[in-house]
Each structure stands twice: as structure tokens, then as C-alpha cells.
Design an enzyme around this catalytic site. Structure first.
Site, PDB file in Angstrom:
ATOM      1  N   HIS A   1       0.847  -1.193   0.000  1.00 15.58           N
ATOM      2  CA  HIS A   1       0.000   0.000   0.000  1.00 15.58           C
ATOM      3  C   HIS A   1       0.885   1.246   0.000  1.00 15.58           C
ATOM      4  CE1 HIS A   1       1.162  -0.494   4.194  1.00 15.58           C
ATOM      5  NE2 HIS A   1       0.966   0.806   4.325  1.00 15.58           N
TER       6      HIS A   1
ATOM      7  N   ARG B   1       7.329  -9.102  15.384  1.00 17.44           N
ATOM      8  CA  ARG B   1       7.707  -7.745  14.977  1.00 17.44           C
ATOM      9  C   ARG B   1       6.782  -6.738  15.648  1.00 17.44           C
ATOM     10  NH1 ARG B   1       6.659  -3.857  10.946  1.00 17.44           N
ATOM     11  NH2 ARG B   1       8.568  -2.805  10.302  1.00 17.44           N
TER      12      ARG B   1
ATOM     13  N   ASP C   1       0.826   5.114   1.899  1.00 17.54           N
ATOM     14  CA  ASP C   1       0.132   5.807   2.986  1.00 17.54           C
ATOM     15  C   ASP C   1      -0.557   7.047   2.411  1.00 17.54           C
ATOM     16  OD1 ASP C   1       1.251   3.916   4.632  1.00 17.54           O
ATOM     17  OD2 ASP C   1       2.734   5.256   5.520  1.00 17.54           O
TER      18      ASP C   1
HETATM   19  O1  LIG Z   1       4.562  -1.705  10.651  1.00 22.09           O
HETATM   20  C1  LIG Z   1       5.211  -1.030   9.866  1.00 22.09           C
HETATM   21  O2  LIG Z   1       6.425  -0.881   9.957  1.00 22.09           O
HETATM   22  C2  LIG Z   1       4.541  -0.364   8.703  1.00 22.09           C
HETATM   23  C3  LIG Z   1       3.097  -0.085   8.947  1.00 22.09           C
HETATM   24  C4  LIG Z   1       2.480   0.616   7.787  1.00 22.09           C
HETATM   25  O3  LIG Z   1       2.991   0.640   6.700  1.00 22.09           O
HETATM   26  C5  LIG Z   1       1.197   1.296   7.974  1.00 22.09           C
HETATM   27  O4  LIG Z   1       0.581   1.154   9.049  1.00 22.09           O
HETATM   28  O5  LIG Z   1       0.768   2.012   7.052  1.00 22.09           O
HETATM   29 FE   LIG Z   2       2.107   2.126   5.495  1.00 25.40          FE
END
Ligand SMILES: O=C(O)CCC(=O)C(=O)O
Ligand SMILES: [Fe+2]
Length: 224
Positions: free
Chosen positions: A103, A169, A105
């Protein structure tokens, strides 16, 4: 022969999001629970640092393009900031699921803080590249709004998180947006507000099952 069943669109992740502007309103509600209270205070403090950092980075990025940071300042509304706290549990067959599927952001900027196990990838030059985690280091992503504000000089990076077989993670992500009703002026896109953008994203998710994003607002002839 071993048959494998894949699980499309399954994000193997759990967590929660919190709008930073709402945290002070919870003051008092957590008096009975010192752990909760100190967690809220910690989130508030973390959010303040992130807002300051985002502001500084935004000014530098805008200045770097020869644009006027004072004119662009309204595009970064620190009051929109929110935190997302994620836990990606290990998955025994990581090829079958995503940690978080690919995706971009929708933010102006996203600032990620992760533990040192890996899994984050960005799409560049037609391939996925591992972002090697470095301890005590933040990862900054440009979001869709930054791409529009910068007239495509900065690209909103396509990224994803892989599921991991053994490691757990964690990530803490800060996102900041423009005010919902502020018109974004760009040479490459028709004027739109963040609210209009998100309405379109929601509509696309419902009708075609995914986000189209900026191409929905692209001008066929860029303005000059
Ligand atoms: O967890 C991550 O490092 C990325 C999370 C992410 O890309 C998001 O929440 O848009
Ligand atoms: Fe993201």
C-alpha cells in the site's frame, strides 16, 4: 505432493490506532490504573516528539524543492497526528500471508519505529527491496499528500510488511495529514481536499476492492 492453501488479503497483524488529539481527553479516566495512565502519558510524549520531528522534516523537504515553507505550512496539520501500534506475530508459513499488504500511505509523512527483526519492504525499480532495520533509527515514508503537494517531486512509496516465521515484529507508526477541508493545489492533480481523497479511497475499496489513490485526481495535462 503437498497442497498449499494461500490466504489472500490476510494481514497477520494486530494492534490499535490512537488519535493523539484525543489522548488528553482521557485524563482522569485512567486515574484508577497507574499502568494505563503512564502508558497514555508515554503516548502523548511520544506524539509530541513525532509532531516536532514531522514539522522539521516537512520544512526541510519543502525548502529543498525551492517552495516556500511558510506557504506550505498549513498542509501539515499536527492536530491530525495519530499513532498506530502494531504487533506482527510469527506465522509458521510466512509465504501464505502478508504482515501488511502492499500500500501507499495517504499521509503527508509517516514516521516508523520498529524492532530489529526486518520484514519491511519498499517497491523500487520494479522490485521489492528489504529495508534493513537499524536499532534506534526511524524510517520516514512520504505519503500520498506529500507527493501531491510536491507536484510529484517526492513519491509516495509503495511498501509492505512480510510475515516472519520465527520473530515477533513490533512497530509504532506516526502519521500526519493535512486538515480535512484544506484544498491541495498541485500542478499535476485537480484541486482536492484530504476529505475528498479519503471519500474516494473508501468508495474504491467498496466498489473495486482496493485503493486507487492519487491517479484518481491526476490531470491529463499538468498545469504550469
Ligand atoms: O509496521 C510497519 O512498519 C509499517 C506499517 C504501515 O505501513 C502502515 O501502518 O501504514
Ligand atoms: Fe504504510
Amino acid at each position: 505432493m503437498v497442497m498449499k492453501r494461500s490466504l489472500p488479503n490476510l494481514n497477520w497483524v494486530e494492534g490499535f490506532s490512537v488519535r493523539l488529539s484525543q489522548l488528553p481527553q482521557l485524563q482522569g479516566d485512567d486515574d484508577h490504573d497507574p499502568m494505563l495512565k503512564s502508558f497514555r502519558c508515554l503516548l502523548e510524549e511520544y506524539g509530541r516528539h513525532m509532531a516536532r520531528l514531522a514539522h522539521t522534516l516537512f520544512d526541510v523537504l519543502i525548502t529543498n524543492l525551492g517552495m516556500d515553507p511558510a506557504l506550505c505550512a498549513p498542509y501539515l496539520s499536527e492536530s491530525t497526528g495519530y499513532l498506530r501500534l502494531y504487533r506482527y506475530p510469527p506465522y509458521p508459513d510466512p509465504d501464505q500471508v502478508s504482515g501488511l499488504e502492499a500500500h501507499t500511505d495517504s499521509s503527508v509523512l509517516s514516521i516508523l519505529n520498529e524492532n530489529v527483526v526486518g520484514g519491511l519492504q519498499v517497491f523500487k525499480d520494479e522490485r521489492w527491496i528489504d529495508i534493513k532495520p537499524v536499532s534506534d533509527t526511524l524510517v520516514v515514508n512520504m505519503g500520498d499528500m506529500m507527493q501531491a503537494i510536491s507536484n510529484d517531486e517526492y513519491k509516495s512509496v509503495l511498501h509492505r510488511v512480510l510475515a516472519l516465521k520465527r520473530e515477533e515484529r513490533f512497530s509504532i507508526c506516526y502519521f500526519v495529514y493535512p486538515p480535512g477541508d484544506l484544498m491541495i493545489q498541485s500542478t499535476n492533480y485537480r484541486p482536492f481536499t484530504y476529505n475528498m481523497y479519503m471519500d474516494q479511497v473508501r468508495e474504491d475499496r467498496e466498489t473495486i476492492g482496493g485503493k486507487v489513490g492519487l491517479p484518481r485526481f491526476m490531470l491529463s495535462e499538468p498545469l504550469n
